[in-house]
Design a protein around this motif. Structure first.
Motif, PDB file in Angstrom:
ATOM      1  N   PRO A 444       0.966  -1.129  -0.066  1.00 43.30           N
ATOM      2  CA  PRO A 444      -0.017   0.006  -0.100  1.00 43.30           C
ATOM      3  C   PRO A 444       0.789   1.294   0.006  1.00 43.30           C
ATOM      4  O   PRO A 444       1.923   1.428   0.632  1.00 43.30           O
ATOM      5  CB  PRO A 444      -0.798  -0.169   1.431  1.00 43.30           C
ATOM      6  CG  PRO A 444      -0.071  -1.120   1.960  1.00 43.30           C
ATOM      7  CD  PRO A 444       0.634  -1.997   1.337  1.00 43.30           C
ATOM      8  N   ARG A 445       0.552   2.342  -0.919  1.00 42.43           N
ATOM      9  CA  ARG A 445       1.231   3.393  -0.929  1.00 42.43           C
ATOM     10  C   ARG A 445       0.546   4.499  -0.164  1.00 42.43           C
ATOM     11  O   ARG A 445      -0.851   4.766  -0.199  1.00 42.43           O
ATOM     12  CB  ARG A 445       1.319   3.794  -2.529  1.00 42.43           C
ATOM     13  CG  ARG A 445       2.049   2.594  -3.155  1.00 42.43           C
ATOM     14  CD  ARG A 445       1.768   2.879  -4.592  1.00 42.43           C
ATOM     15  NE  ARG A 445       0.299   2.672  -5.111  1.00 42.43           N
ATOM     16  CZ  ARG A 445      -0.089   2.793  -6.078  1.00 42.43           C
ATOM     17  NH1 ARG A 445       0.617   3.257  -7.294  1.00 42.43           N
ATOM     18  NH2 ARG A 445      -1.393   2.722  -6.228  1.00 42.43           N
ATOM     19  N   LEU A 446       1.285   5.675   0.009  1.00 41.81           N
ATOM     20  CA  LEU A 446       0.876   6.889   0.585  1.00 41.81           C
ATOM     21  C   LEU A 446       0.095   7.499  -0.609  1.00 41.81           C
ATOM     22  O   LEU A 446       0.780   7.465  -1.849  1.00 41.81           O
ATOM     23  CB  LEU A 446       1.799   7.879   1.301  1.00 41.81           C
ATOM     24  CG  LEU A 446       2.444   7.269   2.376  1.00 41.81           C
ATOM     25  CD1 LEU A 446       4.019   8.073   2.415  1.00 41.81           C
ATOM     26  CD2 LEU A 446       1.731   7.508   3.821  1.00 41.81           C
ATOM     27  N   ASN A 447      -1.166   8.214  -0.328  1.00 40.68           N
ATOM     28  CA  ASN A 447      -1.606   8.923  -1.637  1.00 40.68           C
ATOM     29  C   ASN A 447      -0.940  10.419  -1.310  1.00 40.68           C
ATOM     30  O   ASN A 447      -0.162  10.800  -0.552  1.00 40.68           O
ATOM     31  CB  ASN A 447      -3.196   9.051  -1.567  1.00 40.68           C
ATOM     32  CG  ASN A 447      -3.674   9.602  -0.272  1.00 40.68           C
ATOM     33  OD1 ASN A 447      -2.949  10.612   0.338  1.00 40.68           O
ATOM     34  ND2 ASN A 447      -4.980   9.321   0.229  1.00 40.68           N
ATOM     35  N   TYR A 448      -1.514  11.121  -2.332  1.00 39.62           N
ATOM     36  CA  TYR A 448      -1.079  12.378  -2.517  1.00 39.62           C
ATOM     37  C   TYR A 448      -1.209  13.192  -1.178  1.00 39.62           C
ATOM     38  O   TYR A 448      -0.173  13.921  -0.906  1.00 39.62           O
ATOM     39  CB  TYR A 448      -1.925  13.412  -3.850  1.00 39.62           C
ATOM     40  CG  TYR A 448      -1.866  14.524  -3.717  1.00 39.62           C
ATOM     41  CD1 TYR A 448      -0.563  15.408  -3.911  1.00 39.62           C
ATOM     42  CD2 TYR A 448      -2.803  15.505  -3.367  1.00 39.62           C
ATOM     43  CE1 TYR A 448      -0.422  16.602  -3.855  1.00 39.62           C
ATOM     44  CE2 TYR A 448      -2.683  16.789  -3.153  1.00 39.62           C
ATOM     45  CZ  TYR A 448      -1.437  17.337  -3.583  1.00 39.62           C
ATOM     46  OH  TYR A 448      -1.357  18.928  -3.603  1.00 39.62           O
ATOM     47  N   GLN A 449      -2.312  13.399  -0.668  1.00 42.78           N
ATOM     48  CA  GLN A 449      -2.363  14.223   0.510  1.00 42.78           C
ATOM     49  C   GLN A 449      -1.399  13.650   1.571  1.00 42.78           C
ATOM     50  O   GLN A 449      -0.895  14.377   2.390  1.00 42.78           O
ATOM     51  CB  GLN A 449      -3.879  14.178   1.007  1.00 42.78           C
ATOM     52  CG  GLN A 449      -4.179  14.916   2.077  1.00 42.78           C
ATOM     53  CD  GLN A 449      -5.513  15.237   2.439  1.00 42.78           C
ATOM     54  OE1 GLN A 449      -6.257  15.114   1.549  1.00 42.78           O
ATOM     55  NE2 GLN A 449      -5.754  15.874   3.497  1.00 42.78           N
ATOM     56  N   GLN A 450      -1.667  12.362   1.934  1.00 41.36           N
ATOM     57  CA  GLN A 450      -0.754  11.728   3.054  1.00 41.36           C
ATOM     58  C   GLN A 450       0.750  11.902   2.780  1.00 41.36           C
ATOM     59  O   GLN A 450       1.569  12.340   3.640  1.00 41.36           O
ATOM     60  CB  GLN A 450      -0.918  10.251   3.068  1.00 41.36           C
ATOM     61  CG  GLN A 450      -2.412   9.821   3.470  1.00 41.36           C
ATOM     62  CD  GLN A 450      -2.890   8.305   3.208  1.00 41.36           C
ATOM     63  OE1 GLN A 450      -2.141   7.910   2.291  1.00 41.36           O
ATOM     64  NE2 GLN A 450      -3.433   7.914   4.050  1.00 41.36           N
ATOM     65  N   SER A 451       1.105  12.102   1.514  1.00 42.58           N
ATOM     66  CA  SER A 451       2.606  12.303   1.285  1.00 42.58           C
ATOM     67  C   SER A 451       2.881  13.700   1.445  1.00 42.58           C
ATOM     68  O   SER A 451       4.102  14.015   2.100  1.00 42.58           O
ATOM     69  CB  SER A 451       2.874  12.030  -0.248  1.00 42.58           C
ATOM     70  OG  SER A 451       2.505  10.911  -0.557  1.00 42.58           O
ATOM     71  N   LEU A 452       2.137  14.739   1.052  1.00 39.38           N
ATOM     72  CA  LEU A 452       2.545  16.014   1.508  1.00 39.38           C
ATOM     73  C   LEU A 452       2.397  16.330   2.845  1.00 39.38           C
ATOM     74  O   LEU A 452       3.271  17.186   3.518  1.00 39.38           O
ATOM     75  CB  LEU A 452       1.451  17.010   0.593  1.00 39.38           C
ATOM     76  CG  LEU A 452       2.139  18.398   0.272  1.00 39.38           C
ATOM     77  CD1 LEU A 452       3.206  18.439  -0.795  1.00 39.38           C
ATOM     78  CD2 LEU A 452       0.912  19.115  -0.333  1.00 39.38           C
ATOM     79  N   GLU A 453       1.372  15.832   3.661  1.00 42.39           N
ATOM     80  CA  GLU A 453       1.513  15.967   5.012  1.00 42.39           C
ATOM     81  C   GLU A 453       2.600  15.476   5.652  1.00 42.39           C
ATOM     82  O   GLU A 453       3.096  16.099   6.606  1.00 42.39           O
ATOM     83  CB  GLU A 453       0.179  15.253   5.408  1.00 42.39           C
ATOM     84  CG  GLU A 453      -0.712  15.597   6.903  1.00 42.39           C
ATOM     85  CD  GLU A 453      -1.739  14.920   7.127  1.00 42.39           C
ATOM     86  OE1 GLU A 453      -2.460  14.627   6.108  1.00 42.39           O
ATOM     87  OE2 GLU A 453      -2.023  14.529   8.197  1.00 42.39           O
ATOM     88  N   LEU A 454       2.978  14.239   5.249  1.00 42.93           N
ATOM     89  CA  LEU A 454       4.449  13.763   5.852  1.00 42.93           C
ATOM     90  C   LEU A 454       5.609  14.751   5.455  1.00 42.93           C
ATOM     91  O   LEU A 454       6.424  14.993   6.494  1.00 42.93           O
ATOM     92  CB  LEU A 454       4.597  12.373   5.261  1.00 42.93           C
ATOM     93  CG  LEU A 454       4.335  11.211   6.078  1.00 42.93           C
ATOM     94  CD1 LEU A 454       4.585   9.884   5.384  1.00 42.93           C
ATOM     95  CD2 LEU A 454       4.574  11.222   7.358  1.00 42.93           C
ATOM     96  N   ALA A 455       5.487  15.355   4.507  1.00 45.88           N
ATOM     97  CA  ALA A 455       6.625  16.156   4.146  1.00 45.88           C
ATOM     98  C   ALA A 455       6.661  17.476   5.042  1.00 45.88           C
ATOM     99  O   ALA A 455       7.636  17.744   5.476  1.00 45.88           O
ATOM    100  CB  ALA A 455       6.531  16.820   2.535  1.00 45.88           C
ATOM    101  N   PHE A 456       5.460  18.150   5.381  1.00 41.38           N
ATOM    102  CA  PHE A 456       5.466  19.172   6.438  1.00 41.38           C
ATOM    103  C   PHE A 456       5.879  18.607   7.720  1.00 41.38           C
ATOM    104  O   PHE A 456       6.561  19.306   8.325  1.00 41.38           O
ATOM    105  CB  PHE A 456       3.797  19.599   6.415  1.00 41.38           C
ATOM    106  CG  PHE A 456       3.623  20.624   5.333  1.00 41.38           C
ATOM    107  CD1 PHE A 456       4.163  21.818   5.426  1.00 41.38           C
ATOM    108  CD2 PHE A 456       2.782  20.182   4.294  1.00 41.38           C
ATOM    109  CE1 PHE A 456       3.760  22.758   4.561  1.00 41.38           C
ATOM    110  CE2 PHE A 456       2.659  21.210   3.157  1.00 41.38           C
ATOM    111  CZ  PHE A 456       3.105  22.537   3.358  1.00 41.38           C
ATOM    112  N   MET A 457       5.482  17.420   8.016  1.00 39.36           N
ATOM    113  CA  MET A 457       5.863  16.884   9.362  1.00 39.36           C
ATOM    114  C   MET A 457       7.299  16.902   9.454  1.00 39.36           C
ATOM    115  O   MET A 457       7.853  17.137  10.618  1.00 39.36           O
ATOM    116  CB  MET A 457       5.089  15.501   9.471  1.00 39.36           C
ATOM    117  CG  MET A 457       5.312  14.903  11.126  1.00 39.36           C
ATOM    118  SD  MET A 457       5.206  13.257  11.024  1.00 39.36           S
ATOM    119  CE  MET A 457       7.059  12.964  10.685  1.00 39.36           C
TER     120      MET A 457
END
Ligand code: PEP
Ligand code: CO
Length: 470
Positions: A444-457
């Motif tokens: 399972p992959r991170l979707n677009y929103q989850q990916s961007l959220e992780l980048a901020f974190m």
């Protein structure tokens, strides 16, 4: 020393050739039933032009050397398994865009240049936990070879589809070439140029619902970056072009050694052998045996090489791997990608990091918070929790900080699309909605929103001290 083939070897290369791995035990290798077809495919592959060049590979090594000292940060990501069917412009563009946008957030937060390495243009071979798969078909139990990725066989559960087909290596190579050709053309055409905000713009993701505060935060980041570039240009800063030029490198798991060794060559005016299918091949957690075929192959190539290390990796073994794969202890050559699982980071990672540091081995440490955090839902769907992924990153940063070592990058399985494969994150993907758009054939992959959220974190986490030498 000169071998019978007239090949010059340094002492550390002793006995190595692009095919010396064949004398070792290779884990996860399928059996092709037609040796003539295998030889034909390998000859064909070896005759085709390379996908990447030795100078790009050397350049990546120098960037990794900076990253391991905390002067750059590596963002590695892409699909768990690429498929030939997904070699389409929308998919490739979406992957580039999410990596670009994440890197923008990281550059701004970390104040360090980001090196972007895609799991793409060749991520077609997959290790499996079992060589065979059994399913009930029309009331009968049927056992077939597992699906090992589009480089090896096809996903459909039929004997024809699951039969390992050597010609798929050639098709995989051709699709990797088409993917890379499109990526290179996009970059040449200014796709990733900060002067073209339309490419960085979030509106591209029309189908992705991004929380308003995230959207605002991202827009603030991209605006301030554009202003900084304008400011430098106004000052006549000569390095502005270098600073704003965006590069992408490729990587994949070097699982099918026939594919890798067919394109392993010497190049004019350089020492050594290069795997020219990719900039950065890596060895998976299941194939990193010290005396195995994968380590044998990888020890002889000049590319920077990665090794996945899970919670069972023994510190002494990690040091031995570092010695075998980087005998000259050169900076930027060896990448250890740790994938502990959130519950094991604090018990398993300090020993590894400490042993490698005590042995004086030079390593770029990258955190893969995906592969140790797989879970299966009650209905049998493979997923990962956003919270566990985020927590593994936090804990990994803390371990490096305490040890005085550098976390030089991260490794994600992600897609620029609006899939529902990992649970959690601000958009609140729940177990119940996983089936809405579950597209991965493997993990399972991170979707677009989850990916961007992780980048901020991550940007916040690393800005506060983690990741730089203490
Ligand atoms: C992967 O990266 O897709 C993978 C299989 O990882 P690992 O070798 O860490 O399990
Ligand atoms: Co995976």
């Amino acid at each position: 020393m000169t071998t019978q083939h007239g090949i010059q070897q340094s002492p550390s290369d002793a006995g190595w050739t692009p095919e010396s791995w064949k004398a070792r035990l290779a884990a996860q290798q399928v059996r092709y039933d037609d040796p003539i077809a295998v030889a034909r495919a390998v000859d064909k592959l070896g005759a085709l032009p390379p996908l990447v060049t030795s100078w790009e590979i050397e350049h990546l090594r120098s960037l990794f050397a900076d990253a391991q000292e905390g002067r750059r940060f590596v963002l590695q990501g892409g699909d768990c398994a690429e498929t030939l069917a997904d070699c389409r412009p929308e998919q490739i563009t979406a992957k580039l865009k999410i990596l670009l946008q994440m890197s923008l957030v990281l550059v701004q937060g970390l104040r360090r240049p980001v090196v972007r390495v895609g799991r793409f243009a060749g991520q077609y071979a997959k290790p499996r936990s079992s060589m065979t798969e059994t399913r009930t078909v029309d009331g009968r139990e049927v056992t077939l070879p597992s699906y090992f990725g589009d480089l090896v066989n096809q996903a459909d559960f039929t004997p024809e589809a699951r039969r390992p087909d050597p010609h798929l290596m050639v098709r995989g190579y051709q699709h990797a070439a088409m993917t890379l050709n499109f990526i290179r053309s996009l970059l040449d055409g200014g796709f990733a140029d900060v002067h073209h905000p339309e490419y960085w713009d979030l509106s591209f993701f029309g189908n992705a619902s991004l929380a308003p505060e995230r959207r605002e935060a991202y827009e603030r980041v991209s605006r301030s970056l554009a202003e900084a570039v304008e400011f430098m240009e106004a000052l006549g800063e000569a390095r502005v072009h270098e600073l704003t030029r965006v590069e992408f490198f490729t990587s994949h798991e070097a699982l099918n050694l026939l594919y890798e060794s067919a394109q392993t060559r010497r190049v004019p005016r350089r020492e050594g052998w290069y795997d020219l299918t990719t900039h950065m091949p890596w060895i998976g957690e299941r194939t990193r045996a010290l005396d195995g075929a994968h380590v044998e192959y990888m020890r002889g190539i000049a590319n920077p090489v990665g090794v996945k290390l899970g919670p069972k990796a023994d510190p002494a073994e990690a040091v031995e791997l570092a010695r075998a794969l980087n005998p000259g202890n050169e900076p930027g050559k060896l990448v250890f990608i740790t994938r502990m699982g959130v519950g094991n980071v604090e018990s398993a990672l300090p020993g590894l990091v400490g042993a490698v540091a005590a042995a004086g081995r030079k390593v770029l440490w990258i955190a893969d918070p995906m592969h140790g955090n797989g879970i299966v839902t009650r209905d049998g769907t493979k997923t990962r929790s956003f919270d566990a992924i985020a927590e593994e990153l936090r804990k990994t940063c803390a371990v490096h900080q305490a040890a005085g070592t550098v976390l030089g990058g991260v490794h994600f399985e992600l897609t620029g699309e609006d899939v529902t494969e990992c649970v959690g994150g601000a958009a609140g993907v729940t177990e119940a909605c996983l089936s809405r758009n579950y597209a991965s054939l493997c993990d399972p992959r991170l979707n677009y929103q989850q990916s961007l959220e992780l980048a901020f974190m991550l940007a916040a986490l690393l800005r506060d001290g983690g990741g730089r030498r203490a």
